[in-house]
Design a protein around this motif. Structure first.
Motif, PDB file in Angstrom:
ATOM      1  N   LEU A 107       0.826  -1.208   0.000  1.00 23.84           N
ATOM      2  CA  LEU A 107       0.000   0.000   0.000  1.00 23.84           C
ATOM      3  C   LEU A 107       0.866   1.266   0.000  1.00 23.84           C
ATOM      4  N   ASP A 108       2.190   1.076  -0.042  1.00 30.09           N
ATOM      5  CA  ASP A 108       3.158   2.184   0.021  1.00 30.09           C
ATOM      6  C   ASP A 108       3.129   2.901   1.364  1.00 30.09           C
ATOM      7  N   TYR A 109       2.890   2.130   2.419  1.00 33.57           N
ATOM      8  CA  TYR A 109       2.921   2.661   3.779  1.00 33.57           C
ATOM      9  C   TYR A 109       4.155   2.136   4.502  1.00 33.57           C
ATOM     10  N   VAL A 110       4.574   2.874   5.512  1.00 38.65           N
ATOM     11  CA  VAL A 110       5.664   2.469   6.388  1.00 38.65           C
ATOM     12  C   VAL A 110       5.066   2.248   7.769  1.00 38.65           C
ATOM     13  N   ALA A 111       5.411   1.123   8.385  1.00 44.70           N
ATOM     14  CA  ALA A 111       4.910   0.803   9.729  1.00 44.70           C
ATOM     15  C   ALA A 111       5.899   1.326  10.763  1.00 44.70           C
ATOM     16  N   LEU A 112       5.361   2.058  11.746  1.00 44.57           N
ATOM     17  CA  LEU A 112       6.169   2.592  12.844  1.00 44.57           C
ATOM     18  C   LEU A 112       5.626   2.069  14.162  1.00 44.57           C
ATOM     19  N   TYR A 113       6.527   1.958  15.152  1.00 42.50           N
ATOM     20  CA  TYR A 113       6.080   1.676  16.507  1.00 42.50           C
ATOM     21  C   TYR A 113       5.518   2.981  17.072  1.00 42.50           C
ATOM     22  N   PRO A 114       4.278   2.988  17.563  1.00 35.66           N
ATOM     23  CA  PRO A 114       3.655   4.235  18.026  1.00 35.66           C
ATOM     24  C   PRO A 114       4.363   4.877  19.222  1.00 35.66           C
ATOM     25  N   GLU A 115       5.035   4.072  20.026  1.00 35.70           N
ATOM     26  CA  GLU A 115       5.679   4.614  21.225  1.00 35.70           C
ATOM     27  C   GLU A 115       6.963   5.369  20.905  1.00 35.70           C
ATOM     28  N   THR A 116       7.665   4.968  19.841  1.00 30.09           N
ATOM     29  CA  THR A 116       8.999   5.522  19.546  1.00 30.09           C
ATOM     30  C   THR A 116       9.102   6.177  18.176  1.00 30.09           C
ATOM     31  N   PHE A 117       8.151   5.911  17.303  1.00 27.94           N
ATOM     32  CA  PHE A 117       8.163   6.367  15.912  1.00 27.94           C
ATOM     33  C   PHE A 117       9.338   5.785  15.127  1.00 27.94           C
ATOM     34  N   GLN A 118       9.895   4.680  15.602  1.00 29.43           N
ATOM     35  CA  GLN A 118      10.931   3.968  14.866  1.00 29.43           C
ATOM     36  C   GLN A 118      10.255   3.020  13.874  1.00 29.43           C
ATOM     37  N   VAL A 119      10.945   2.741  12.771  1.00 25.24           N
ATOM     38  CA  VAL A 119      10.398   1.826  11.769  1.00 25.24           C
ATOM     39  C   VAL A 119      10.240   0.437  12.390  1.00 25.24           C
ATOM     40  N   ALA A 120       9.057  -0.133  12.223  1.00 21.75           N
ATOM     41  CA  ALA A 120       8.742  -1.446  12.791  1.00 21.75           C
ATOM     42  C   ALA A 120       9.207  -2.552  11.853  1.00 21.75           C
ATOM     43  N   ASN A 121       9.387  -3.734  12.415  1.00 24.44           N
ATOM     44  CA  ASN A 121       9.718  -4.899  11.600  1.00 24.44           C
ATOM     45  C   ASN A 121       8.880  -6.082  12.059  1.00 24.44           C
ATOM     46  N   ALA A 122       8.735  -7.039  11.180  1.00 27.24           N
ATOM     47  CA  ALA A 122       7.843  -8.176  11.422  1.00 27.24           C
ATOM     48  C   ALA A 122       8.324  -9.104  12.531  1.00 27.24           C
ATOM     49  N   SER A 123       9.545  -8.959  12.976  1.00 26.20           N
ATOM     50  CA  SER A 123      10.091  -9.844  14.011  1.00 26.20           C
ATOM     51  C   SER A 123       9.926  -9.310  15.424  1.00 26.20           C
ATOM     52  N   THR A 124       9.525  -8.046  15.566  1.00 33.07           N
ATOM     53  CA  THR A 124       9.403  -7.443  16.891  1.00 33.07           C
ATOM     54  C   THR A 124       7.985  -6.911  17.081  1.00 33.07           C
ATOM     55  N   PRO A 125       7.099  -7.727  17.669  1.00 36.18           N
ATOM     56  CA  PRO A 125       5.692  -7.347  17.809  1.00 36.18           C
ATOM     57  C   PRO A 125       5.471  -6.117  18.698  1.00 36.18           C
ATOM     58  N   SER A 126       4.332  -5.493  18.473  1.00 38.94           N
ATOM     59  CA  SER A 126       3.856  -4.348  19.242  1.00 38.94           C
ATOM     60  C   SER A 126       2.344  -4.488  19.320  1.00 38.94           C
ATOM     61  N   GLU A 127       1.722  -3.842  20.299  1.00 36.96           N
ATOM     62  CA  GLU A 127       0.263  -3.928  20.375  1.00 36.96           C
ATOM     63  C   GLU A 127      -0.392  -3.331  19.139  1.00 36.96           C
ATOM     64  N   ASP A 128       0.144  -2.209  18.691  1.00 36.58           N
ATOM     65  CA  ASP A 128      -0.401  -1.513  17.528  1.00 36.58           C
ATOM     66  C   ASP A 128       0.736  -1.086  16.622  1.00 36.58           C
ATOM     67  N   LEU A 129       0.374  -0.705  15.408  1.00 35.35           N
ATOM     68  CA  LEU A 129       1.324  -0.121  14.468  1.00 35.35           C
ATOM     69  C   LEU A 129       0.735   1.179  13.945  1.00 35.35           C
TER      70      LEU A 129
END
Length: 131
Positions: free
Chosen positions: A93-115
């Motif tokens: 979709l041409d989106y970038v997933a970030l961790y909401p707590e840190t605004f760092q780029v998320a990756n599929a190996s490190t889960p978070s409650e939300d993206l």
């Protein structure tokens, strides 16, 4: 957030089920909002107990037209294959997933409650505003 049918509901429970008609995100918005209101959508929150990617995938054209910030749930029952598939849909979709707590780029190996999902064309400006 998807809700519970009753207090006995659990992942994999199949004896208590109901059938409901499904509609796309665009259909839902067009049913309850004016065209002007739809054009002003800049944030979408999706929390549907593991069905978030289906909503994203079925709403591609609508999302691409609006390019809103999106918050999705990273469903806790996802295995690595499902997490990888979620990130593939986000990227397609041409989106970038970030961790909401840190605004760092998320990756599929490190889960978070939300993206937090930001369209690639808006990422630089978004990060300037929050960092």
């Amino acid at each position: 957030n998807g809700g519970l049918i009753d207090h006995s509901w659990a992942i994999g429970a199949g004896s208590n089920s109901i059938q409901v008609p499904g509609i796309t995100l665009e259909t839902l918005c067009r049913r309850y909002l004016t065209s002007e209101e739809i054009d002003q959508i800049d944030l979408i929150k999706i929390d549907t107990e593991g069905h978030d990617c289906l909503i994203l995938d079925s709403s591609r054209e609508f999302i691409d037209r609006l390019r809103p910030t999106i918050i999705i749930e990273w469903f806790s029952a996802f295995d690595q294959t499902q997490a990888d598939a979620m990130f593939e849909i986000i990227a397609s979709l041409d989106y970038v997933a970030l961790y909401p707590e840190t605004f760092q780029v998320a990756n599929a190996s490190t889960p978070s409650e939300d993206l937090l999902l930001i369209h690639q064309t808006k990422l630089k400006d978004f990060l300037k505003g929050v960092l």
